[in-house]
Design a protein around this motif. Structure first.
Motif, PDB file in Angstrom:
ATOM      1  N   LEU A 134      16.019 -58.801 -35.382  1.00 52.45           N
ATOM      2  CA  LEU A 134      15.024 -57.760 -35.119  1.00 52.45           C
ATOM      3  C   LEU A 134      15.615 -56.724 -34.162  1.00 52.45           C
ATOM      4  N   PRO A 135      15.502 -55.420 -34.496  1.00 59.75           N
ATOM      5  CA  PRO A 135      16.100 -54.409 -33.622  1.00 59.75           C
ATOM      6  C   PRO A 135      15.521 -54.475 -32.208  1.00 59.75           C
ATOM      7  N   LYS A 136      16.390 -54.211 -31.229  1.00 67.24           N
ATOM      8  CA  LYS A 136      15.998 -54.287 -29.824  1.00 67.24           C
ATOM      9  C   LYS A 136      14.834 -53.332 -29.526  1.00 67.24           C
ATOM     10  N   GLY A 137      14.810 -52.216 -30.240  1.00 69.21           N
ATOM     11  CA  GLY A 137      13.769 -51.220 -30.016  1.00 69.21           C
ATOM     12  C   GLY A 137      12.362 -51.760 -30.213  1.00 69.21           C
ATOM     13  N   GLN A 138      12.211 -52.763 -31.085  1.00 72.66           N
ATOM     14  CA  GLN A 138      10.890 -53.351 -31.310  1.00 72.66           C
ATOM     15  C   GLN A 138      10.404 -54.079 -30.063  1.00 72.66           C
ATOM     16  N   TYR A 139      11.294 -54.823 -29.434  1.00 71.71           N
ATOM     17  CA  TYR A 139      10.940 -55.515 -28.200  1.00 71.71           C
ATOM     18  C   TYR A 139      10.599 -54.492 -27.111  1.00 71.71           C
ATOM     19  N   GLU A 140      11.424 -53.425 -27.053  1.00 74.84           N
ATOM     20  CA  GLU A 140      11.229 -52.436 -25.991  1.00 74.84           C
ATOM     21  C   GLU A 140       9.927 -51.675 -26.170  1.00 74.84           C
ATOM     22  N   ALA A 141       9.604 -51.337 -27.441  1.00 77.63           N
ATOM     23  CA  ALA A 141       8.361 -50.605 -27.673  1.00 77.63           C
ATOM     24  C   ALA A 141       7.170 -51.470 -27.272  1.00 77.63           C
ATOM     25  N   ALA A 142       7.235 -52.755 -27.593  1.00 80.76           N
ATOM     26  CA  ALA A 142       6.137 -53.656 -27.234  1.00 80.76           C
ATOM     27  C   ALA A 142       6.029 -53.779 -25.716  1.00 80.76           C
ATOM     28  N   ASP A 143       7.170 -53.918 -25.045  1.00 85.45           N
ATOM     29  CA  ASP A 143       7.160 -53.990 -23.583  1.00 85.45           C
ATOM     30  C   ASP A 143       6.590 -52.720 -22.978  1.00 85.45           C
ATOM     31  N   ALA A 144       7.054 -51.575 -23.501  1.00 87.80           N
ATOM     32  CA  ALA A 144       6.656 -50.300 -22.913  1.00 87.80           C
ATOM     33  C   ALA A 144       5.149 -50.083 -23.022  1.00 87.80           C
ATOM     34  N   SER A 149       1.849 -58.411 -23.149  1.00 91.02           N
ATOM     35  CA  SER A 149       2.401 -59.567 -22.445  1.00 91.02           C
ATOM     36  C   SER A 149       3.422 -60.252 -23.351  1.00 91.02           C
ATOM     37  N   TYR A 150       4.141 -61.213 -22.781  1.00 92.96           N
ATOM     38  CA  TYR A 150       5.162 -61.903 -23.567  1.00 92.96           C
ATOM     39  C   TYR A 150       4.587 -62.487 -24.849  1.00 92.96           C
ATOM     40  N   TRP A 151       3.457 -63.178 -24.750  1.00 92.10           N
ATOM     41  CA  TRP A 151       2.908 -63.844 -25.939  1.00 92.10           C
ATOM     42  C   TRP A 151       2.323 -62.850 -26.928  1.00 92.10           C
ATOM     43  N   GLN A 152       1.722 -61.778 -26.411  1.00 88.67           N
ATOM     44  CA  GLN A 152       1.221 -60.746 -27.326  1.00 88.67           C
ATOM     45  C   GLN A 152       2.382 -60.130 -28.093  1.00 88.67           C
ATOM     46  N   LYS A 153       3.440 -59.822 -27.372  1.00 85.67           N
ATOM     47  CA  LYS A 153       4.616 -59.233 -28.010  1.00 85.67           C
ATOM     48  C   LYS A 153       5.173 -60.190 -29.066  1.00 85.67           C
ATOM     49  N   THR A 154       5.271 -61.457 -28.688  1.00 88.02           N
ATOM     50  CA  THR A 154       5.861 -62.440 -29.597  1.00 88.02           C
ATOM     51  C   THR A 154       5.005 -62.639 -30.847  1.00 88.02           C
ATOM     52  N   LEU A 155       3.694 -62.809 -30.646  1.00 85.70           N
ATOM     53  CA  LEU A 155       2.835 -63.144 -31.779  1.00 85.70           C
ATOM     54  C   LEU A 155       2.503 -61.935 -32.652  1.00 85.70           C
ATOM     55  N   LEU A 156       2.397 -60.755 -32.048  1.00 84.72           N
ATOM     56  CA  LEU A 156       1.953 -59.600 -32.822  1.00 84.72           C
ATOM     57  C   LEU A 156       3.110 -58.781 -33.383  1.00 84.72           C
ATOM     58  N   ILE A 157       4.213 -58.756 -32.691  1.00 80.23           N
ATOM     59  CA  ILE A 157       5.299 -57.867 -33.102  1.00 80.23           C
ATOM     60  C   ILE A 157       6.514 -58.658 -33.578  1.00 80.23           C
ATOM     61  N   VAL A 158       6.954 -59.597 -32.769  1.00 85.77           N
ATOM     62  CA  VAL A 158       8.252 -60.222 -33.028  1.00 85.77           C
ATOM     63  C   VAL A 158       8.185 -61.216 -34.188  1.00 85.77           C
ATOM     64  N   LEU A 159       7.289 -62.199 -34.096  1.00 84.35           N
ATOM     65  CA  LEU A 159       7.286 -63.240 -35.136  1.00 84.35           C
ATOM     66  C   LEU A 159       6.927 -62.714 -36.528  1.00 84.35           C
ATOM     67  N   PRO A 160       5.875 -61.890 -36.672  1.00 83.27           N
ATOM     68  CA  PRO A 160       5.566 -61.444 -38.035  1.00 83.27           C
ATOM     69  C   PRO A 160       6.763 -60.796 -38.712  1.00 83.27           C
ATOM     70  N   GLN A 161       7.546 -60.058 -37.940  1.00 84.33           N
ATOM     71  CA  GLN A 161       8.685 -59.392 -38.562  1.00 84.33           C
ATOM     72  C   GLN A 161       9.859 -60.330 -38.758  1.00 84.33           C
ATOM     73  N   SER A 162      10.165 -61.140 -37.742  1.00 83.24           N
ATOM     74  CA  SER A 162      11.385 -61.939 -37.880  1.00 83.24           C
ATOM     75  C   SER A 162      11.189 -63.105 -38.834  1.00 83.24           C
ATOM     76  N   LEU A 163       9.983 -63.659 -38.918  1.00 85.30           N
ATOM     77  CA  LEU A 163       9.782 -64.746 -39.880  1.00 85.30           C
ATOM     78  C   LEU A 163       9.919 -64.223 -41.306  1.00 85.30           C
ATOM     79  N   LYS A 164       9.409 -63.008 -41.519  1.00 84.39           N
ATOM     80  CA  LYS A 164       9.525 -62.420 -42.847  1.00 84.39           C
ATOM     81  C   LYS A 164      10.990 -62.267 -43.245  1.00 84.39           C
ATOM     82  N   LEU A 165      11.821 -61.954 -42.263  1.00 86.00           N
ATOM     83  CA  LEU A 165      13.244 -61.781 -42.557  1.00 86.00           C
ATOM     84  C   LEU A 165      13.901 -63.079 -43.000  1.00 86.00           C
TER      85      LEU A 165
END
Ligand SMILES: Nc1ncnc2c1ncn2[C@@H]1O[C@H](COP(=O)(O)OP(=O)(O)OP(=O)(O)O)[C@@H](O)[C@H]1O
Ligand SMILES: [Mg+2]
Lengths: 370, 257
Positions: A261-271, A275-291
Motif C-alpha cells: 500500500l502506498p505510503k501516501g495512504q497512511y499519511e493521508a489517514a494520519d493527516a 486513530s490507529y485503528w480507524q486508519k487500519t480498519l477503514l483505509i489500510v486493511l480494505p485496500q491491502s487485503l484486496k491486493l
C-alpha cells in the motif's frame, strides 16, 4: 462494431468492422496456436500428449469402469475403475466411525456449514442477516454433531471422522486463523518494539517447523504441561494446532499487502486525524487485503489439504477414512480408486475456492481502482 | 544570517504555529537546522527552495507526519511531543494537501469527504454528507460525488483532496506542492480554489514554486536551502530584490531559463 470518435466536439458515430481475417475461430486458432514454428511445435506436442492421455483416462474412469455390485467380486473381470468400492464403502469414507444409524446428522451438519460458508462468500449478503445465520447455524452444527439433546444420542468427538471432520478443521481453521493472522501482520509492523518482537518471533518460529510437528506437539507435548486430571479434547488440540500454524502464514501474506500500500495512504489517514485503528480498519486493511486475495485463497486451499495431516495424532479425516476403507484385504487391490475418489472430492472443494477467489477479485475490482 | 527569526506580522500577537530552534535528522542526515519561525493567525506563507532543502520536512513536522528531535513546535497552543492524543487533536485542526492527492481509491468521492467528519468528529451521516456536498460545490465538482477517485482528472482529484481537508473545518491548511503533479491546464483550477480559500482568511502554508500564486496571496515568502531558512520577506521583495546569494541563484534558475 461502433466506434466513437471523442476528439471532435460532436461525437461522430461510425460503423467499422475489423477485417474478417482477424476475427472468428479460424483466426483465433491461427493467432494463438500456430503463430510461429516453435508455437506450432508446442501445439502439436500438446495435442499428441492429450490424445495419449485423455482417452485411456476416460476409459478407466468411465467407459470400462464397474459401477454396480455389492462386493469386490463384481470387479474381478474389469479393466477400468471399480466404483463399486465407493458404492459399498461411501458411508465409511464420508463419515468414518460416526455411529452408523446417526450419520444423517453429520451429513446435515456439513451441508449447513458449507451453506453458511458459501453464503458468506457473496458480498451482497454481508450484513446483519448473515451474522444471524451464523448465530443460528453454528450452534445447530454443534448440536447435530454432538447430539445428547432432543433424543439424539451423544456422539463423542473421537468418533467424528471423514468429510465432516475435514470440513470442520478447515473451515474453523481458516475462519479463526485469518483475523489472528491479520493481527500478527499488524503486530509485525507495529512501532512498539515489544509487540513487533513478539509477533516476529511467533511468525518465524511457527514458519520454521512443519505442521506435523505443531500437531504432534499440540497432541503429545501440550498435555504434559497441563495439571493432573485436566484433559483437553484431541480434536480441539488439533484444531488449535492448525489455527496457530495457519495464522503465521496468513500473517506473512497480509504483511505483503500492507507493504504494497502506498505510503501516501497512511499519511493521508494520519493527516485527517484518524486513530490507529480507524486508519487500519477503514483505509489500510480494505485496500491491502484486496491486493492479496489470490495469495490468501492459495493459503486457504493449502490449509484445506493440510488438514489430512491430523492422521498422525489419530484423527480420521476424509483422506484417512478413504484409505482405511480399502484396509479390508478383499478390497485392497482397489486402493487407487479410494485415492481417486478422495482426489475428486478434494479437487471439487479446492477448485471452488480458486474460482471464488477470481469472482471476488472481479467483484471488488469493479469498484474503481487506480 | 542563515537563521532569520521572522517576527509575526501585526494581525495577532499569539502565533498559531511557532518553531523554536527546531532540528531534525534522518539518521545522520541533518534535514532541518535551527528553524525559528512564527506564523500568525490568518497568515499565508509560501515556502520555496531547491529540491532536498527540507521544505516538505518542515511542513510535515507541523502535523507530526515527521518527528523533530530538538527544539519546540507549538501549534495552536499545544506543543508537539510524544502524546498521541494531543497529536490526533492537532491533526483535526490542521488540513494537509499532498502533491500526489492521496485520495482513498476504494471509497467514493463522497465517502472520502465524509470519512473523517464521521469517524473522527462522530458527525451523523446526513450532516456529514451535507457538509461534504457544500465543500464539493465550493471546489466546483458536486456532480462527481458518487464517482471513485480513479474516474477523475488530476485537477479534480486535487480539488477533492482540498475539500476533504476542509470538511474537518481546519484552522490551518498545509499544501505540499499541490500543483506539481498536474498538467499545466489543470493548475489554474486548483490555484483558483486555493486563492479563494486564502481570501476567506484561512491560515495557509504552501510549498510551491508558483510565483503568481505567491504574489497574489502570500504575506511572506520563505526561501530554504540545505535545511535552513535562508531568507524571509514579502513575495514581492523576495522575488524582485533578493538579498541572499543563494536566493538570487535559485530565483535565477527558476525564473531565468
Ligand atoms: N524519510 C526520509 N529518510 C531519509 N531522508 C529523507 C527522508 N525524507 C527526506 N529525506 C531527505 O531530507 C532532505 C529534505 O527532504 P524534503 O523532502 O524535505 O525536501 P524538499 O525540499 O521537500 O524537496 P523537494 O522539492 O524535492 O520535494 C532530502 O535530502 C531528503 O533526501
Ligand atoms: Mg518536497
Amino acid at each position: 462494431m461502433t466506434y466513437i470518435d471523442q476528439t471532435t466536439e460532436e461525437p461522430v458515430v461510425r460503423a467499422v468492422s475489423p477485417p474478417s481475417s482477424q476475427i472468428g475461430p479460424v483466426a483465433w486458432v491461427r493467432k494463438n496456436l500456430f503463430s510461429s514454428i516453435p508455437n506450432t511445435l508446442l501445439t502439436l506436442v500438446a495435442l499428441f500428449l492429450l490424445w495419449k492421455l485423455i482417452p485411456p483416462l476416460l476409459d478407466w474412469l468411465l467407459f470400462s469402469a464397474t459401477f454396480s455390485g455389492s462386493g469386490p467380486e463384481a470387479c474381478k473381470a474389469t479393466t477400468g475403475a471399480c466404483w463399486t468400492l465407493v458404492g459399498v464403502k461411501h458411508r465409511f469414507m464420508l463419515f468414518g466411525f460416526y455411529t452408523y444409524e446417526e450419520q444423517w446428522r453429520p451429513a446435515i451438519a456439513t451441508i449447513v456449514l458449507l451453506a453458511l460458508i458459501c453464503g458468506s462468500g457473496y458480498p451482497r449478503f454481508w450484513g446483519k442477516p448473515l451474522a444471524l445465520a451464523w448465530l443460528i447455524g453454528l450452534p445447530l452444527f454443534c448440536v447435530l454433531m454432538w447430539g445428547g439433546v432432543l433424543g439424539m444420542p451423544m456422539v463423542e468427538t473421537d468418533k467424528w471422522g471423514g468429510l465432516p471432520l475435514t470440513v470442520v478443521l478447515a473451515a474453523v481453521g481458516i475462519v479463526v486463523s485469518f483475523p489472528f493472522g491479520v493481527v500478527l501482520a499488524l503486530g509485525r509492523r507495529s512501532t512498539l518494539p515489544a509487540i513487533r518482537t513478539v509477533s516476529t518471533l511467533y511468525i518465524e518460529l511457527i514458519r520454521g517447523v512443519p505442521l506435523i510437528s505443531v500437531l504432534f506437539m499440540a497432541s503429545v507435548m501440550f498435555p504434559l504441561f497441563l495439571p493432573e486430571g485436566v484433559t483437553i479434547n484431541k480434536l480441539l488440540r488439533a484444531q488449535v494446532g492448525i489455527i496457530l500454524f495457519t495464522a503465521a502464514y496468513q500473517a506473512e501474506t497480509v504483511r505483503g499487502g500492507l507493504q504494497a500500500l502506498p505510503k501516501g495512504q497512511y499519511e493521508a489517514a494520519d493527516a485527517l486525524g484518524l486513530s490507529y485503528w480507524q486508519k487500519t480498519l477503514l483505509i489500510v486493511l480494505p485496500q491491502s487485503l484486496k491486493l492479496v486475495i489470490p495469495s490468501l485463497v492459495n493459503q486457504f486451499i493449502s490449509t484445506f489439504k493440510d488438514t489430512s495431516l491430523v492422521l498422525i495424532i489419530g484423527l480420521y479425516d476424509f483422506l484417512t477414512t478413504s484409505r482405511t476403507a480399502v484396509a479390508d484385504p478383499a478390497w485392497q487391490p482397489f486402493y487407487v480408486e479410494a485415492y481417486a475418489f478422495a482426489a475428486i472430492v478434494y479437487f471439487a472443494f479446492c477448485f471452488s475456492m480458486s474460482r471464488y477467489s477470481q469472482f471476488l477479485e472481479r467483484r471488488l475490482g469493479a469498484q474503481g481502482r487506480r | 544570517m542563515t537563521n532569520t527569526a521572522a517576527a509575526a506580522p501585526a494581525t495577532s500577537n499569539e502565533p498559531i504555529i511557532s518553531f523554536e530552534e527546531v532540528n531534525k535528522w534522518y539518521g545522520q542526515f541533518h534535514a532541518l537546522r535551527n528553524i525559528n519561525l512564527a506564523i500568525a493567525h490568518g497568515e499565508k506563507v509560501v515556502l520555496l527552495g531547491p529540491s532536498g532543502s527540507g521544505k516538505s520536512t518542515l511542513i510535515r513536522c507541523i502535523n507530526r507526519l515527521e518527528e523533530h528531535q530538538a527544539g519546540r513546535i507549538i501549534v495552536d497552543g499545544t506543543e508537539l511531543k510524544g502524546d498521541v492524543k494531543a497529536i490526533e487533536r492537532i491533526r483535526r485542526d490542521v488540513g494537509m494537501v499532498f502533491q500526489s492527492f492521496n485520495l482513498f481509491p476504494h471509497l467514493t468521492i463522497l465517502d472520502n469527504l465524509t470519512l473523517a467528519p464521521r469517524w473522527v468528529k462522530k458527525m451523523p451521516k446526513r450532516e456529514a454528507e451535507e457538509l461534504a456536498m457544500m465543500y464539493l460545490e465550493r471546489v466546483r465538482i458536486p456532480e462527481q460525488a458518487l464517482k471513485y477517485p480513479a474516474q477523475l482528472s488530476g485537477g479534480q482529484q486535487q480539488r477533492v483532496a482540498i475539500a476533504r481537508s476542509l470538511c474537518m473545518k481546519p484552522k490551518i491548511m498545509l499544501f505540499d506542492e499541490p500543483t506539481s503533479a498536474l498538467d499545466p491546464e489543470m493548475v489554474k483550477e486548483v490555484l483558483d480554489v486555493m486563492i479563494e480559500l486564502a481570501n476567506e482568511g484561512m491560515t495557509m502554508m504552501c510549498v510551491t514554486h508558483e510565483m503568481s500564486f505567491a504574489r497574489a496571496v502570500a504575506d511572506r515568502a520563505i526561501f530554504m536551502a540545505e535545511g535552513s531558512i535562508v531568507e524571509v520577506d514579502t513575495p514581492h521583495e523576495l522575488f524582485s530584490n533578493p538579498k541572499n546569494e543563494r536566493t538570487k541563484q535559485f530565483l535565477g534558475q527558476i525564473l531565468g531559463h
